[in-house]
Design a protein around this motif. Sequence first.
Motif, PDB file in Angstrom:
ATOM      1  N   ARG A 190     -23.377 -40.734   8.361  1.00  0.00           N
ATOM      2  CA  ARG A 190     -23.759 -42.063   8.857  1.00  0.00           C
ATOM      3  C   ARG A 190     -22.889 -43.142   8.212  1.00  0.00           C
ATOM      4  O   ARG A 190     -22.527 -44.116   8.856  1.00  0.00           O
ATOM      5  CB  ARG A 190     -25.244 -42.345   8.602  1.00  0.00           C
TER       6      ARG A 190
ATOM      7  N   ALA B  98     -20.426 -45.622  10.171  1.00  0.00           N
ATOM      8  CA  ALA B  98     -20.507 -47.079   9.992  1.00  0.00           C
ATOM      9  C   ALA B  98     -19.129 -47.644   9.683  1.00  0.00           C
ATOM     10  O   ALA B  98     -18.747 -48.704  10.193  1.00  0.00           O
ATOM     11  CB  ALA B  98     -21.495 -47.428   8.879  1.00  0.00           C
TER      12      ALA B  98
ATOM     13  N   HIS C 258     -25.086 -52.390   8.903  1.00  0.00           N
ATOM     14  CA  HIS C 258     -25.088 -51.363   9.940  1.00  0.00           C
ATOM     15  C   HIS C 258     -25.997 -50.200   9.533  1.00  0.00           C
ATOM     16  O   HIS C 258     -26.774 -49.686  10.347  1.00  0.00           O
ATOM     17  CB  HIS C 258     -23.657 -50.872  10.186  1.00  0.00           C
TER      18      HIS C 258
ATOM     19  N   ASP D 154     -29.639 -48.732  11.101  1.00  0.00           N
ATOM     20  CA  ASP D 154     -29.593 -47.371  11.637  1.00  0.00           C
ATOM     21  C   ASP D 154     -30.924 -46.665  11.366  1.00  0.00           C
ATOM     22  O   ASP D 154     -31.294 -46.445  10.215  1.00  0.00           O
ATOM     23  CB  ASP D 154     -28.457 -46.598  10.964  1.00  0.00           C
TER      24      ASP D 154
END
Length: 108
Positions: free
Chosen positions: A33, A37, A85, A89
């Motif tokens: 992740r 990002a 971000h 998420d």
Amino acid sequence: MDRFRRKDPITIEKAVGEFIREMKLASGFNNRRVFSAWDEVSGAAAYTSDRFYRDGTLYITLTSSVVRSNLYFQQDALIRAINDHLAADPFFIKDDPNCRMVTKLVLK
């Protein structure tokens, strides 16, 4: 699989988060992740040759010295944007002690 039985309904986001934690997949998943990002926030995915993340420090190897120079002066803004971000998420496991928000960015 009795540990996953519930009497009260929960959202799919919460169920996936619990499954990731239960199976001890959070650190690897969170690293992915963070890299995602970086790709979305920096706009330099095409120039990124290698990524590494440990203890809040994101190490990025870039193939273009011009892009690296431009991003160097935007490091603080990039860290904030990456963390924003990640906070937005729903699949980023925020309470994972092994993979937390980005605190430092190293461009190579």
